[in-house]
Enzyme design. Structure first.
Site, PDB file in Angstrom:
ATOM      1  CG  HIS A 176      -2.362  -0.908   1.057  1.00  0.00           C
ATOM      2  ND1 HIS A 176      -2.139  -1.992   1.023  1.00  0.00           N
ATOM      3  CD2 HIS A 176      -3.693  -0.425   1.096  1.00  0.00           C
ATOM      4  CE1 HIS A 176      -3.783  -2.657   0.780  1.00  0.00           C
ATOM      5  NE2 HIS A 176      -4.298  -1.422   0.598  1.00  0.00           N
ATOM      6  CE  LYS A 179      -7.470 -11.587  10.661  1.00  0.00           C
ATOM      7  NZ  LYS A 179      -7.375 -12.292  12.011  1.00  0.00           N
TER       8      LYS A 179
HETATM    9  S1  SF4 Z   1      -7.294 -18.001  12.811  1.00  0.00           S
HETATM   10 FE1  SF4 Z   1      -5.759 -17.237  14.397  1.00  0.00          FE
HETATM   11  S2  SF4 Z   1      -4.064 -17.516  13.528  1.00  0.00           S
HETATM   12 FE2  SF4 Z   1      -5.394 -17.498  11.868  1.00  0.00          FE
HETATM   13  S3  SF4 Z   1      -5.674 -15.425  11.190  1.00  0.00           S
HETATM   14 FE3  SF4 Z   1      -7.013 -15.758  12.710  1.00  0.00          FE
HETATM   15  S4  SF4 Z   1      -6.223 -15.104  14.403  1.00  0.00           S
HETATM   16 FE4  SF4 Z   1      -4.538 -15.301  13.308  1.00  0.00          FE
END
Ligand code: SF4
Lengths: 197, 286
Positions: free
Chosen positions: A38, A106
């Site tokens: 970015h 996310k």
């Molecule tokens: S599942 Fe756990 S280790 Fe995997 S991205 Fe999410 S917080 Fe991180």
């Protein structure tokens, strides 16, 4: 809540019609970009230099993949989404300079990003955090990689995907964000739960 | 005990932990999928279950953040030097062969060692257990959930209510960031080193196993029930599966203190345990 199968490059009307909670699957090309990519996108834009990829109608995936070389070809081993809020600061500028149509990550992004998305016609979709193998399974092929000097996770990976998803529209191009809505609801629930202790 | 054997077992544990989630975690996720009523929540849980199956089928790490490696070593007669060198070597080997993403960096220069080792990493906790076998648990912990860790030093007068309050507030504040459904591992009491240590001991206790003391066991269930009413839900998108479990370990503390450590564990709760018996036989424990 509708389900859409979209093909890249995305058009503005493709994304303007999406609503919160819709499910989306992407076929075509996606680009991975994290913090440093970015920064570099902004650097290039400020210097007026051309970036080595065409971002017209592009899908940007916030991810730092695990990659290996097999018979001279890159292979994505795992590629789950990373926390998008780290790109909060850079994203409004990036969306202003490049004709990007979708962000995938996310955890959601800031109010400033939401406003920039509304202005430029961009949606944000959440992919299930950690679902890295499933994501990799829907990546058919590595088309190329740019800015490998940033390191494997930070480089700009150009990936061919087929039915990449399920992605959930969590911030639309109309200024709505699931995160904001849920935050308000959860605050109320929290107050109620605490008052009942 | 042979150094090579320990190294070999530790590599196996890291492979198992990074690819296959423990059965208790898988069962809890399946159950959550069956009972979740939010549509988005169900999509997320389905994606997680599909991902777990894909990881097992393709022999790949279940999440790309293959975290920081920690070992918990239990036994009566522990040869610290031999075991430490075997576990470090195992981490380097496993990083190459599985492969794991190299995550370990210097905290200031941010230089990556490239092999998941570095000063005091992998973490090794030495725990006394009066057995003739050596028990090793390997854990892999990603940053997304670890970054949500909270420490509270509450006025003791706040008591259980205070504990519940800070847990609920932390869960809502963290939202989707620690990749819910989460497991909350809570350390209660102690001096802060112990407080965190206990949260980590709670982490290696399987889901669904309650604390042996009834009062604490009840508190675990109560907090779990409340956390699942917050509507944070799978990946923070709403729903009634915010946590798969809540586990508490405690220690006595100063009369003027009430330390509480809340360590978030994401759904990718990666741990594997093996016992190495004096005759050299190895027992893998799920
Ligand atoms: S599942 Fe756990 S280790 Fe995997 S991205 Fe999410 S917080 Fe991180």
């Amino acid at each position: 809540m509708a389900e859409y199968k979209l093909t890249t490059p995305l058009k503005e009307e493709d994304v303007r019609k999406l609503n919160l909670g819709d499910t989306v699957y992407i076929t075509g090309i996606i680009f991975t970009a994290r913090d440093e990519a970015h920064e570099r996108l902004i650097e290039y834009a400020e210097k007026g230099e051309k970036v080595p990829v065409n971002l017209e109608g592009a899908v940007i995936y916030h991810a730092g993949p695990i990659v290996r070389k097999k018979d001279g070809e890159w292979e994505i081993v795992a590629a789950g989404p990373t926390t998008s809020s780290r790109m909060n600061k850079a994203t409004p500028k990036v969306l202003e300079k490049y004709p990007i149509r979708m962000l995938i990550g996310k955890g959601g992004m800031s109010q400033e990003v939401l406003e920039a998305m509304k202005k430029h016609g961009v949606v944000y979709c959440q992919y299930t955090g950690g679902a890295a193998v499933l994501a990799a399974k829907n990546i058919k092929r590595v088309i190329g990689v740019e800015w490998l000097d940033l390191g494997i996770p930070e480089a700009l990976w150009i990936l061919e995907v087929e039915n990449f998803g399920p992605l959930t529209v969590t911030m639309d191009a109309k200024g709505n964000s699931i995160y904001e809505k849920l935050k308000q609801e959860q605050k109320k629930i929290l107050e109620r739960l605490l008052s009942q202790l | 005990m042979e150094r090579d054997k320990i190294e070999e077992v530790a590599i196996q544990l890291l492979r198992k932990a990074s690819i296959f989630l423990p059965i208790d975690v898988k069962n809890a996720l399946k159950k959550a999928y069956e009972t979740e009523t939010s549509e988005t929540g169900r999509t997320v849980l389905k994606t997680i279950l599909d991902n777990i199956a894909a990881a097992e089928q393709l022999n790949r790490p279940v999440c790309q953040d293959t975290g920081i490696v920690s070992f918990f070593v239990k036994g009566r007669a522990i040869d610290y030097k031999v075991i430490e060198s075997a576990l470090i070597k195992a981490t380097i080997e496993a990083t190459k062969s599985i492969p794991l993403r190299p995550n370990a960096v210097h905290p200031i220069t941010r230089k990556n060692s490239g092999d998941n080792t570095g000063v005091r990493i992998p973490g090794i906790s030495w725990l006394y257990k009066d057995t003739d076998y050596l028990e090793i648990t390997a854990t892999i912990k990603g940053a997304g959930s670890e970054n949500m860790t909270a420490l509270y030093m509450l006025p003791p007068g706040e008591g259980v209510k205070g504990l519940i309050r800070v847990v609920l507030e932390s869960v809502v504040r963290a939202g989707g960031q620690p990749c819910p459904p989460v497991i909350l591992n809570i350390g209660l009491g102690g001096t802060v080193d112990l407080t965190f240590k206990m949260a980590k001991l709670a982490m290696i206790r399987p889901l669904g196993v309650r604390h042996p003391e009834d009062d604490i066991a009840k508190l675990e269930s109560k907090i779990l029930d409340l956390v699942n009413q917050t509507n944070v839900g799978p990946m923070g998108l709403g729903g009634k599966t915010t946590a798969l479990d809540v586990k508490i370990e405690y220690a006595y503390c100063h009369t003027a203190s009430l330390p509480i450590a809340i360590n978030f564990q994401c759904w990718a709760d990666r741990r594997a345990t093996a016992r190495i018996h004096p005759d050299g036989s190895v027992e893998m424990i799920d």
